[in-house]
Design an enzyme around this catalytic site. Sequence first.
Site, PDB file in Angstrom:
ATOM      1  N   ASP A  39       0.824  -1.219   0.000  1.00 21.25           N
ATOM      2  CA  ASP A  39       0.000   0.000   0.000  1.00 21.25           C
ATOM      3  C   ASP A  39       0.852   1.261   0.000  1.00 21.25           C
ATOM      4  O   ASP A  39       2.016   1.233   0.376  1.00 21.25           O
ATOM      5  CB  ASP A  39      -0.820   0.036   1.298  1.00 21.25           C
ATOM      6  CG  ASP A  39      -2.089  -0.759   1.177  1.00 21.25           C
ATOM      7  OD1 ASP A  39      -2.436  -1.154   0.060  1.00 21.25           O
ATOM      8  OD2 ASP A  39      -2.741  -0.962   2.221  1.00 21.25           O
ATOM      9  N   LYS A  41      -3.188   3.135  -2.791  1.00 20.15           N
ATOM     10  CA  LYS A  41      -4.274   4.080  -3.032  1.00 20.15           C
ATOM     11  C   LYS A  41      -4.071   5.227  -2.078  1.00 20.15           C
ATOM     12  O   LYS A  41      -3.914   5.012  -0.891  1.00 20.15           O
ATOM     13  CB  LYS A  41      -5.632   3.436  -2.721  1.00 20.15           C
ATOM     14  CG  LYS A  41      -6.012   2.348  -3.671  1.00 20.15           C
ATOM     15  CD  LYS A  41      -7.319   1.715  -3.260  1.00 20.15           C
ATOM     16  CE  LYS A  41      -7.098   0.702  -2.172  1.00 20.15           C
ATOM     17  NZ  LYS A  41      -8.258  -0.104  -1.820  1.00 20.15           N
ATOM     18  N   MET A  78      -8.899   8.550   8.717  1.00 26.56           N
ATOM     19  CA  MET A  78      -9.261   9.245   7.480  1.00 26.56           C
ATOM     20  C   MET A  78     -10.161  10.448   7.771  1.00 26.56           C
ATOM     21  O   MET A  78     -11.086  10.737   7.028  1.00 26.56           O
ATOM     22  CB  MET A  78      -9.947   8.274   6.497  1.00 26.56           C
ATOM     23  CG  MET A  78      -8.981   7.205   6.000  1.00 26.56           C
ATOM     24  SD  MET A  78      -9.736   5.940   4.975  1.00 26.56           S
ATOM     25  CE  MET A  78     -10.181   4.713   6.202  1.00 26.56           C
TER      26      MET A  78
HETATM   27  N1  SAH Z   1      -5.180  -0.313   8.621  1.00 28.89           N
HETATM   28  C1  SAH Z   1      -4.687   0.991   9.037  1.00 28.89           C
HETATM   29  C2  SAH Z   1      -5.659   2.107   8.705  1.00 28.89           C
HETATM   30  C3  SAH Z   1      -5.914   2.280   7.227  1.00 28.89           C
HETATM   31  S1  SAH Z   1      -6.929   3.653   6.882  1.00 28.89           S
HETATM   32  C4  SAH Z   1      -4.353   0.965  10.527  1.00 28.89           C
HETATM   33  O1  SAH Z   1      -4.691  -0.001  11.211  1.00 28.89           O
HETATM   34  O2  SAH Z   1      -3.732   1.906  11.003  1.00 28.89           O
HETATM   35  C5  SAH Z   1      -5.738   4.947   6.609  1.00 28.89           C
HETATM   36  C6  SAH Z   1      -5.827   5.960   7.727  1.00 28.89           C
HETATM   37  O3  SAH Z   1      -5.132   5.484   8.866  1.00 28.89           O
HETATM   38  C7  SAH Z   1      -5.190   7.287   7.428  1.00 28.89           C
HETATM   39  O4  SAH Z   1      -6.066   8.133   6.691  1.00 28.89           O
HETATM   40  C8  SAH Z   1      -4.964   7.825   8.829  1.00 28.89           C
HETATM   41  O5  SAH Z   1      -6.153   8.310   9.400  1.00 28.89           O
HETATM   42  C9  SAH Z   1      -4.569   6.561   9.567  1.00 28.89           C
HETATM   43  N2  SAH Z   1      -3.111   6.367   9.609  1.00 28.89           N
HETATM   44  C10 SAH Z   1      -2.395   5.390   9.035  1.00 28.89           C
HETATM   45  N3  SAH Z   1      -1.082   5.521   9.317  1.00 28.89           N
HETATM   46  C11 SAH Z   1      -0.972   6.619  10.106  1.00 28.89           C
HETATM   47  C12 SAH Z   1       0.111   7.277  10.751  1.00 28.89           C
HETATM   48  N4  SAH Z   1       1.372   6.837  10.644  1.00 28.89           N
HETATM   49  N5  SAH Z   1      -0.164   8.381  11.473  1.00 28.89           N
HETATM   50  C13 SAH Z   1      -1.417   8.831  11.631  1.00 28.89           C
HETATM   51  N6  SAH Z   1      -2.476   8.252  11.046  1.00 28.89           N
HETATM   52  C14 SAH Z   1      -2.267   7.157  10.298  1.00 28.89           C
END
Ligand code: SAH
Length: 259
Positions: free
Chosen positions: A39, A61, A175
């Site tokens: 990803d 994406k 998000m």
């Molecule tokens: N599966 C992932 C989430 C995917 S959705 C998880 O468990 O973390 C993607 C969203 O995750 C982003 O829009 C943001 O809101 C959050 N996100 C992912 N990585 C991040 C990071 N390093 N810092 C802050 N938010 C993060």
Amino acid sequence: MNDFPAGMVWLVGAGPGDPELLTRKAERLIGRASVVFFDALVGREVLDLASPGARLVDVGKRSGRHSKDQRTIDALIVEAALSGERVVRLKGGDPSIFGRATEELEACRSAGVVVAVCPGVTAASAAAAGLSRSLTLRGLARKLVFVTAHARAGDTLDLDWAALADPGATLAIYMGKSAAGAIARGLQGTGMAGETPVALVENASLPDERRIVTRLDLLELAARTLGDGPALLLIGEAMRTPGRRAVAAAAQAMERETP
Ligand code: SAH
């Protein structure tokens, strides 16, 4: 241990970004894969753990720019497995949290491909760690709600604000950056106090991590100051700056006692 025969798919959680937050299992599986579909949020240092001969395929994406749609990704994974590859599908954070894992699991199962999941550290955990705060708080935040503020293209954000505006919960909003204004209005519209503590963490666990601690009525303004990295919003009493918690609790107690 042969938990990764040829023709199998592992959905692997890559964690929030810091490669040290990978599990040892994730590291081992990535090292054994012959192909890794990854990803947008998966960093270079994590990909460097793949074996030199492995194929690395970007299926990332980012909001607004869909490089590959979900069905194409499902098909690519299944096709690679059926041709005898050892497939790692590497996803940011934990695959089971807003990660479209179900689609990929079902695509594999319906093609007769063996598939398993390796969990990862989710963004909410990394954000709380960066803030040196706990997501739950004894007596005050007994509930932790993972919620996505992502709306399908063209749709307005449709969340159950009344259910979310729970003073005894911590909301971990994924998000949510571009919907920050709608979130603040939605929660305040159903009675959540404007002074409810809010934390925004961008690029949690990465060298350019940014943390802002503010209040619900200033959330939209604060979100505008963030850059274009992934950001997590945390809302609720557990985010209150520790020294101010006692003051807030005393004020609430006084309010309750004042007729
Ligand atoms: N599966 C992932 C989430 C995917 S959705 C998880 O468990 O973390 C993607 C969203 O995750 C982003 O829009 C943001 O809101 C959050 N996100 C992912 N990585 C991040 C990071 N390093 N810092 C802050 N938010 C993060």
